[in-house]
Design an enzyme around this catalytic site. Sequence first.
Site, PDB file in Angstrom:
ATOM      1  N   GLU A   1     -79.445 -73.786  -3.928  1.00 23.87           N
ATOM      2  CA  GLU A   1     -79.211 -72.396  -4.340  1.00 23.87           C
ATOM      3  C   GLU A   1     -80.214 -72.054  -5.431  1.00 23.87           C
ATOM      4  O   GLU A   1     -80.245 -72.699  -6.487  1.00 23.87           O
ATOM      5  CB  GLU A   1     -77.785 -72.170  -4.846  1.00 23.87           C
ATOM      6  CG  GLU A   1     -77.574 -70.714  -5.236  1.00 23.87           C
ATOM      7  CD  GLU A   1     -76.133 -70.336  -5.542  1.00 23.87           C
ATOM      8  OE1 GLU A   1     -75.896 -69.138  -5.832  1.00 23.87           O
ATOM      9  OE2 GLU A   1     -75.258 -71.216  -5.495  1.00 23.87           O
TER      10      GLU A   1
ATOM     11  N   ASP B   1     -83.174 -60.851  -8.863  1.00 27.41           N
ATOM     12  CA  ASP B   1     -83.547 -59.669  -9.647  1.00 27.41           C
ATOM     13  C   ASP B   1     -84.266 -58.672  -8.740  1.00 27.41           C
ATOM     14  O   ASP B   1     -85.285 -59.001  -8.135  1.00 27.41           O
ATOM     15  CB  ASP B   1     -84.462 -60.085 -10.799  1.00 27.41           C
ATOM     16  CG  ASP B   1     -84.570 -59.019 -11.881  1.00 27.41           C
ATOM     17  OD1 ASP B   1     -84.561 -57.821 -11.517  1.00 27.41           O
ATOM     18  OD2 ASP B   1     -84.668 -59.382 -13.059  1.00 27.41           O
TER      19      ASP B   1
ATOM     20  N   LYS C   1     -88.115 -50.783 -10.375  1.00 32.90           N
ATOM     21  CA  LYS C   1     -89.231 -49.862 -10.593  1.00 32.90           C
ATOM     22  C   LYS C   1     -90.408 -50.252  -9.712  1.00 32.90           C
ATOM     23  O   LYS C   1     -90.688 -51.430  -9.503  1.00 32.90           O
ATOM     24  CB  LYS C   1     -89.636 -49.870 -12.068  1.00 32.90           C
ATOM     25  CG  LYS C   1     -88.543 -49.362 -13.003  1.00 32.90           C
ATOM     26  CD  LYS C   1     -88.989 -49.415 -14.445  1.00 32.90           C
ATOM     27  CE  LYS C   1     -87.869 -48.929 -15.374  1.00 32.90           C
ATOM     28  NZ  LYS C   1     -88.275 -49.008 -16.800  1.00 32.90           N
TER      29      LYS C   1
ATOM     30  N   ASP D   1     -77.569 -56.315  -3.513  1.00 32.81           N
ATOM     31  CA  ASP D   1     -76.860 -55.033  -3.522  1.00 32.81           C
ATOM     32  C   ASP D   1     -77.834 -53.887  -3.799  1.00 32.81           C
ATOM     33  O   ASP D   1     -77.418 -52.795  -4.173  1.00 32.81           O
ATOM     34  CB  ASP D   1     -75.712 -55.036  -4.536  1.00 32.81           C
ATOM     35  CG  ASP D   1     -76.179 -55.287  -5.962  1.00 32.81           C
ATOM     36  OD1 ASP D   1     -77.324 -55.747  -6.151  1.00 32.81           O
ATOM     37  OD2 ASP D   1     -75.390 -55.033  -6.894  1.00 32.81           O
TER      38      ASP D   1
ATOM     39  N   THR E   1     -68.169 -63.456  -6.337  1.00 33.37           N
ATOM     40  CA  THR E   1     -68.425 -63.828  -7.723  1.00 33.37           C
ATOM     41  C   THR E   1     -68.185 -62.642  -8.662  1.00 33.37           C
ATOM     42  O   THR E   1     -68.043 -61.503  -8.240  1.00 33.37           O
ATOM     43  CB  THR E   1     -69.871 -64.316  -7.895  1.00 33.37           C
ATOM     44  OG1 THR E   1     -70.761 -63.236  -7.573  1.00 33.37           O
ATOM     45  CG2 THR E   1     -70.160 -65.495  -6.980  1.00 33.37           C
ATOM     46  N   ARG E   2     -68.206 -62.945  -9.947  1.00 31.75           N
ATOM     47  CA  ARG E   2     -68.026 -61.901 -10.959  1.00 31.75           C
ATOM     48  C   ARG E   2     -69.124 -60.849 -10.849  1.00 31.75           C
ATOM     49  O   ARG E   2     -68.870 -59.653 -10.994  1.00 31.75           O
ATOM     50  CB  ARG E   2     -68.041 -62.542 -12.347  1.00 31.75           C
ATOM     51  CG  ARG E   2     -67.853 -61.546 -13.491  1.00 31.75           C
ATOM     52  CD  ARG E   2     -67.817 -62.251 -14.816  1.00 31.75           C
ATOM     53  NE  ARG E   2     -69.084 -62.910 -15.112  1.00 31.75           N
ATOM     54  CZ  ARG E   2     -69.314 -63.596 -16.222  1.00 31.75           C
ATOM     55  NH1 ARG E   2     -68.362 -63.742 -17.117  1.00 31.75           N
ATOM     56  NH2 ARG E   2     -70.496 -64.148 -16.433  1.00 31.75           N
ATOM     57  N   PHE E   3     -70.342 -61.293 -10.546  1.00 26.48           N
ATOM     58  CA  PHE E   3     -71.466 -60.365 -10.400  1.00 26.48           C
ATOM     59  C   PHE E   3     -71.211 -59.399  -9.246  1.00 26.48           C
ATOM     60  O   PHE E   3     -71.426 -58.190  -9.377  1.00 26.48           O
ATOM     61  CB  PHE E   3     -72.751 -61.155 -10.151  1.00 26.48           C
ATOM     62  CG  PHE E   3     -73.980 -60.285 -10.016  1.00 26.48           C
ATOM     63  CD1 PHE E   3     -74.740 -59.966 -11.125  1.00 26.48           C
ATOM     64  CD2 PHE E   3     -74.360 -59.781  -8.790  1.00 26.48           C
ATOM     65  CE1 PHE E   3     -75.862 -59.159 -11.003  1.00 26.48           C
ATOM     66  CE2 PHE E   3     -75.482 -58.982  -8.656  1.00 26.48           C
ATOM     67  CZ  PHE E   3     -76.232 -58.671  -9.773  1.00 26.48           C
TER      68      PHE E   3
END
Length: 244
Positions: free
Chosen positions: A75, A149, A153, A185, A222-224
């Site tokens: 991962e 990430d 932009k 996402d 997950t929390r994210f």
Amino acid sequence: MPLSSLGGSTRPAIMPVMEEALKTSYRPIRSFVLRQGRITVAQARALDEYLPRWQIDSRTPWQDPWKGVRPLLLEIGFGNGEHLAALATHRPDWGCIGAEVHAPGVGALLLRLMETNTDNVRIVHGDVVTWLNTLPDALLHCIIIQFPDPWPKKRQQKRRMIQAEFALLLSRLLQPGGALQLATDWAHYAEQMRAVLNATPGLENVDPDGGYVPPPDNRILTRFERRGQRLGHPVFDLCYRRGP
């Protein structure tokens, strides 16, 4: 042990991606920025006391921690380790390797491993791209990249991890039949991923129409991702197999 059960596309196609997404760049990928972040006392202690036990030294030639007797999963960018720790618990016969540059996340994963007495995880703490280039062909059974990430932009998008050159590297590292699983996402990044990976020699989109797939069975919420859901962000999952 089988990987995950994956079905066909359930999401409509989105905007076409520019041809630039498919161009190969020979500039080294730098897909992260080391942010200071906050590290707890417990996380800092875990790095000092526990990391040597679980760490893979990325500066030395590859040596399998499990001596070649386990299928290997990687991962890339495991965040706080929530998903990787859960995956390792559900696949105790796999060797699970996680790569992460941010110290608080590495410390958080180490604390989880100590709490659960998990010993089938190893950690690469540093720039994974340099390390991946030193690995032998067809080493990995599964590669997972979740919510990298997005660099939203336009001037930043050259920093995105999923580019043609990096996709070729991932393809090289997968065993025939091995899986590459991704999630994001950000709709524009999802379309770039799809365009780049659909065009990568050796990779076959699991979706017969070359689109997106349902979330794989191994991906926990997950929390994210829960945060993204609260903000109304749809999640796009992709899965590819390494051809023969």
